[in-house]
Design a protein around this motif. Structure first.
Motif, PDB file in Angstrom:
ATOM      1  N   PRO A  53       2.722  -6.714   0.386  1.00 25.76           N
ATOM      2  CA  PRO A  53       1.739  -7.553   1.149  1.00 25.76           C
ATOM      3  C   PRO A  53       2.730  -6.952   3.130  1.00 25.76           C
ATOM      4  O   PRO A  53       1.463  -7.279   3.693  1.00 25.76           O
ATOM      5  CB  PRO A  53       2.449  -8.619   1.364  1.00 25.76           C
ATOM      6  CG  PRO A  53       2.660  -8.671  -0.162  1.00 25.76           C
ATOM      7  CD  PRO A  53       3.043  -7.635  -0.437  1.00 25.76           C
ATOM      8  N   VAL A  54       3.948  -6.625   2.806  1.00 24.88           N
ATOM      9  CA  VAL A  54       4.088  -6.217   4.073  1.00 24.88           C
ATOM     10  C   VAL A  54       3.246  -5.223   4.690  1.00 24.88           C
ATOM     11  O   VAL A  54       2.993  -5.226   6.054  1.00 24.88           O
ATOM     12  CB  VAL A  54       5.262  -6.006   3.943  1.00 24.88           C
ATOM     13  CG1 VAL A  54       6.092  -5.104   5.298  1.00 24.88           C
ATOM     14  CG2 VAL A  54       6.457  -7.436   3.894  1.00 24.88           C
ATOM     15  N   MET A  55       3.228  -3.989   3.949  1.00 26.49           N
ATOM     16  CA  MET A  55       2.303  -2.601   4.406  1.00 26.49           C
ATOM     17  C   MET A  55       0.897  -3.119   4.138  1.00 26.49           C
ATOM     18  O   MET A  55      -0.439  -2.652   5.961  1.00 26.49           O
ATOM     19  CB  MET A  55       1.941  -1.810   2.675  1.00 26.49           C
ATOM     20  CG  MET A  55       3.701  -1.110   2.598  1.00 26.49           C
ATOM     21  SD  MET A  55       4.583  -0.627   4.249  1.00 26.49           S
ATOM     22  CE  MET A  55       3.889   0.704   4.650  1.00 26.49           C
ATOM     23  N   LEU A  56       0.167  -3.948   3.900  1.00 24.02           N
ATOM     24  CA  LEU A  56      -1.387  -4.404   4.236  1.00 24.02           C
ATOM     25  C   LEU A  56      -1.042  -5.132   5.511  1.00 24.02           C
ATOM     26  O   LEU A  56      -2.261  -4.636   6.385  1.00 24.02           O
ATOM     27  CB  LEU A  56      -1.436  -5.457   3.422  1.00 24.02           C
ATOM     28  CG  LEU A  56      -1.807  -4.427   1.758  1.00 24.02           C
ATOM     29  CD1 LEU A  56      -2.618  -5.435   0.857  1.00 24.02           C
ATOM     30  CD2 LEU A  56      -2.833  -3.959   1.909  1.00 24.02           C
ATOM     31  N   SER A  57       0.039  -5.434   6.223  1.00 23.96           N
ATOM     32  CA  SER A  57      -0.378  -6.627   7.262  1.00 23.96           C
ATOM     33  C   SER A  57       0.288  -5.635   8.516  1.00 23.96           C
ATOM     34  O   SER A  57      -0.344  -5.702   9.637  1.00 23.96           O
ATOM     35  CB  SER A  57       0.912  -7.506   6.910  1.00 23.96           C
ATOM     36  OG  SER A  57       0.722  -8.889   6.512  1.00 23.96           O
ATOM     37  N   VAL A  58       0.793  -3.998   8.171  1.00 26.75           N
ATOM     38  CA  VAL A  58       1.172  -3.245   9.264  1.00 26.75           C
ATOM     39  C   VAL A  58      -0.102  -2.681   9.555  1.00 26.75           C
ATOM     40  O   VAL A  58      -0.200  -2.121  10.554  1.00 26.75           O
ATOM     41  CB  VAL A  58       2.010  -2.141   8.555  1.00 26.75           C
ATOM     42  CG1 VAL A  58       2.404  -1.699   8.990  1.00 26.75           C
ATOM     43  CG2 VAL A  58       4.002  -3.418   8.558  1.00 26.75           C
ATOM     44  N   CYS A  59      -0.892  -2.218   8.233  1.00 21.55           N
ATOM     45  CA  CYS A  59      -2.262  -1.989   8.176  1.00 21.55           C
ATOM     46  C   CYS A  59      -2.771  -2.262   8.931  1.00 21.55           C
ATOM     47  O   CYS A  59      -3.386  -1.939  10.059  1.00 21.55           O
ATOM     48  CB  CYS A  59      -2.623  -1.822   6.669  1.00 21.55           C
ATOM     49  SG  CYS A  59      -1.845  -0.476   5.993  1.00 21.55           S
TER      50      CYS A  59
END
Length: 80
Positions: A53-59
């Protein structure tokens, strides 16, 4: 990255790499220090589950802030 005048095509992958690398390092360090069957190792592995979820938020943040960067910078970066 905008302040450093880094093109968006470099800033976005840099943000993703920076956000991702510390999760793997944390798991490796915890297992090395406390052992694979410790509570600390379990807590760290659970932390890695938060990575998606963190990486999706960064994307999403990278996609939303693309307009902050000069379009010409992105064209120049692709020419290399």
């Amino acid at each position: 990255m905008k302040w450093l005048q880094v093109p968006h095509t470099v800033a976005s992958p840099g943000a993703l790499i920076g956000a991702s690398n510390f999760f793997e390092l944390a798991v490796a360090t915890t297992i090395a220090l406390f052992g694979a069957d410790s509570g600390a190792a379990l807590a760290t592995v659970v932390g890695v589950l938060v990575e998606v979820p963190v990486m999706l938020s960064v994307c999403a943040a990278c996609n939303r802030t693309g307009h902050w960067f000069d379009k010409q910078e992105a064209v120049e970066c692709r020419e290399f």
